[in-house]
Scaffold this active site. Structure first.
Site: not given
Ligand code: 28G
Length: 657
Positions: A439, A512, A514, A516
């Site tokens: 990403e 990541d 997280d 997103d």
């Protein structure tokens, strides 16, 4: 018996003739393709060809070649003798003089377009004359002996009567190539002349060639004889025996023959070999009217067609099915072929006129050879079967080679068409390799530094990729990001997906830790699931598990924690109760330096990897409620999506720590 030209003076017509040959001396390369050793040996070939023409036309039976220590070569035939009477178009000149001093128009220097059987003789004689320091011609005709000499193309006086020739007939031409043209190194090579002479003798069994070479020209251990009668009653068959002497061939007998029809004459000899011929797989030497045709042409094509058809037919007749698809290359590729045709008005094509183009030659050869080869195969089935089995092996080899070529071409084009942002690994095969879909560009940069470039490829993903759950197939394929992913993987989608095409052993999604990141991972997994479920089924898809926390003490000890729970557990197990611990939280991959990223997420020795698997009831999910699965993955609530991934991302137990 030379006449001094200065005492005679030149006539107007002499000057005309001189001008006629001037271009040859000015640009010899245009006429004989150079001025090197090959070139002046070619002059000899030209004269020998003329004598051969007279023989193959049925007027001469003997040719003599004499290589002299004084630099001359001499060729004699016992033919009709070059006409010595006045030439109708050149009053006051003998036909002989015209032949040697007028540059005949015509394609090739040797003018073979006109040679033999009813054609014109000596188109090349004038070129040889032009490039000779001196050339002398003797003609025995009508019981008289005639003589004329030339120097550098100039007539050295009129043709003269030298005496009586009661018992002979024919022509002698002796010449010495011009040192002004060919340079100081000019020296005939006896071995070369001998070889040229002998191959002519093989080509025409009706002629006896007498070779003679002054002993001074031959080294002690020379293979070239000083004198030898070259006569080959079996023609090309004799020559092939010589070529294959001591070599193993597929069939015991060589296949040779001679067929003469109204349309011409065909002679051939062929053998097949397993051993090969050094560099090349085989050879074919073909001739038309004794003129070499190194580029082949219609006669060779006719021969190949005949052999190929006959072999296939034999395979069909004897029920050897595999043999019916043998190609000309299978059966001819490893053969040694000698082929000679004699036809009227041959035509040659190509820059060097080295290729026969007369269409009638195809039929002539095909018919003659086909018939004979059918009989040959039928008459000796043992030999025929050996040949067929061998040819089938060639066909199998060919199929294998083609496959190998296709594969290498495939991988070559794939390499060429890799996406620009892919940092590929250097190991070629999929074994032991992995691709990270990362990403963001910045994380991609760190990953490139952290990777093992031999086995790990990095493919950055820019932002959010298309949500394939709602996209049409068309839109999906038009999407650059997704088609780049496919390119990098080397696979097709849908029914064209083949696990074996995957360019990497492991496909790793690295985002990541997280929401997103989870979304991007979910998008990718959905894409793979929708377009190539086989990728997931085969267990090749993984999630990288970057840590969320870093715990370190003052002594420099540090550990990484995957999540909140992991962190609490590690605080207790790894550190003393009252120790001061520094807690760092990674907001994304980009916050790790390359060495940290390597240690925690990428290095196979220390990382944690989760394999993406589908629920056991995948069939239920895909067939009964695919929409539900996609909805679960792509639903509006981020937490929901994340959980799904974690739940289904079973740890690959064999890989970790
Ligand atoms: C010894 C070395 C090279 C040759 C002949 C014989 C004839 C000939 C040569 O005629 C002119 C043009 C077409 C007939 C032909 C003799 C017919 C009757 C010949 C050679 C005249 C050329 N009598 N032998 N040229 N043709 N041997 N040996 O060059 O109409 S050249």
């Amino acid at each position: 018996m030379t006449t001094d030209p200065s005492s005679q003076g030149y006539s107007a017509s002499d000057i005309e003739v001189l001008e006629g040959l001037e271009p040859v001396r000015k640009r010899p390369g245009m006429y004989i393709g150079g001025t090197d050793e090959r070139a002046y040996h070619h002059l000899f070939a030209e004269i020998l060809d003329n004598a051969m023409d007279e023989a193959t036309a049925g007027h001469a039976s003997r040719i003599e070649v004499y290589v002299r220590a004084d630099g001359y070569v001499e060729v004699t035939d016992n033919g009709r003798g070059i006409p010595v009477g006045e030439h109708p178009k050149y009053p006051g000149k003998s036909a002989l003089e015209v032949i040697f001093t007028v540059l005949h128009a015509g394609g090739k220097f040797s003018g073979k377009a006109y040679a033999t059987a009813g054609g014109l003789h000596g188109v090349g004689s004038s070129v040889v004359n032009a490039l000779s320091e001196r050339l002398e011609v003797e003609v025995a005709r009508d019981k008289k002996l005639y003589f004329q000499a030339f120097e550098r193309g100039h007539v050295m006086g009129q043709i003269e009567l030298k005496g009586a020739a009661p018992n002979r007939r024919g022509t002698t031409v002796r010449f010495k190539p011009d040192i002004e043209i060919f340079g100081e190194k000019l020296r005939f090579k006896p071995a070369r002349l001998f070889q040229m002479t002998r191959s002519k003798a093989y080509l025409y069994r009706g002629v006896e060639v007498r070779w003679k070479c002054d002993a001074e020209l031959l080294p002690e251990d020379s293979k070239v004889p000083a004198e030898k009668v070259l006569s080959y009653p079996n023609g090309l068959a004799d020559q092939l025996d010589e070529v294959f002497k001591g070599k193993a061939t597929i069939t015991e007998q060589h296949f040779s023959g001679l067929v003469e029809t109204e349309d011409g004459k065909v002679e051939w000899a062929i053998a097949w070999t397993a051993a090969g011929f050094g560099e090349s797989d085989g050879f074919s030497r073909s001739y038309c009217n004794t003129i070499p045709t190194p580029d082949g042409g219609t006669h060779e094509a006719g021969f190949r067609a005949a052999i190929t058809k006959a072999v296939r037919n034999y395979a069909e007749l004897t029920g050897q099915k595999k043999g019916t698809s043998i190609t000309a290359d299978d059966i001819m590729g490893h053969s040694g072929l000698l082929l000679s045709v004699f036809i009227r008005n041959p035509e040659f094509v190509g820059q060097t006129k080295d290729k026969l183009s007369t269409t009638a030659a195809f039929r002539l050869v095909e018919n003659a050879v086909r018939d004979r080869f059918d009989h040959w195969l039928a008459a000796s089935p043992k030999e025929a079967d050996k040949l067929l089995v061998w040819a089938i092996e060639r066909a199998d080899e060919r199929a294998k080679r083609r496959k190998a070529k296709e594969i290498s071409r495939k991988s070559a084009t794939k390499k060429l068409r890799l996406p620009g942002k892919l940092a590929d690994c250097s190991n070629p095969g999929p074994e032991g390799t992995e691709i990270f879909f990362v990403e963001g560009d910045s994380a991609g940069g760190s990953a490139k530094q952290a990777r093992d470039r031999k086995t790990q490829a990095i493919h950055p993903l820019r932002g959010k990729i298309l949500n394939v759950a709602s996209a049409t197939a068309e839109k999906m394929h038009a999407n650059q990001e997704l088609s780049d992913v496919l390119l990098a993987l080397g696979v097709g989608t849908g029914s064209r997906f083949n696990v074996d095409d995957l360019r990497y052993e492991k496909i790793i999604i690295m985002t990541d830790a997280d929401v997103d990141g989870a979304h991007i991972a979910a998008l990718l997994i959905t894409f793979f699931f929708k377009t190539m479920p086989g990728l997931i089924e085969s267990g090749r898809l993984y999630m990288a598990m970057p840590p969320l926390y870093r715990l370190s003490n003052r002594k420099g000890k540090s550990v990484y924690a995957m999540d909140e729970e992991d962190k609490d557990r590690l605080m207790e197990s790894e550190f003393k109760p009252n120790e001061k611990i520094e807690l760092g939280r990674f907001k994304g991959l980009g916050e790790m330096n390359p060495s940290q990223l390597k240690e925690t997420t990428m290095d196979p020795a220390t990382r944690i990897l989760a394999r993406i698997t589908l629920p056991d009831s995948i069939d239920e999910l895909t067939e009964a409620k695919p929409a539900e699965l996609i909805e679960t993955l792509m639903g509006k609530k981020a937490e929901h999506r994340f959980r799904f991934i974690q739940e289904n991302a079973h740890f690959a137990d064999d890989l970790d720590i």
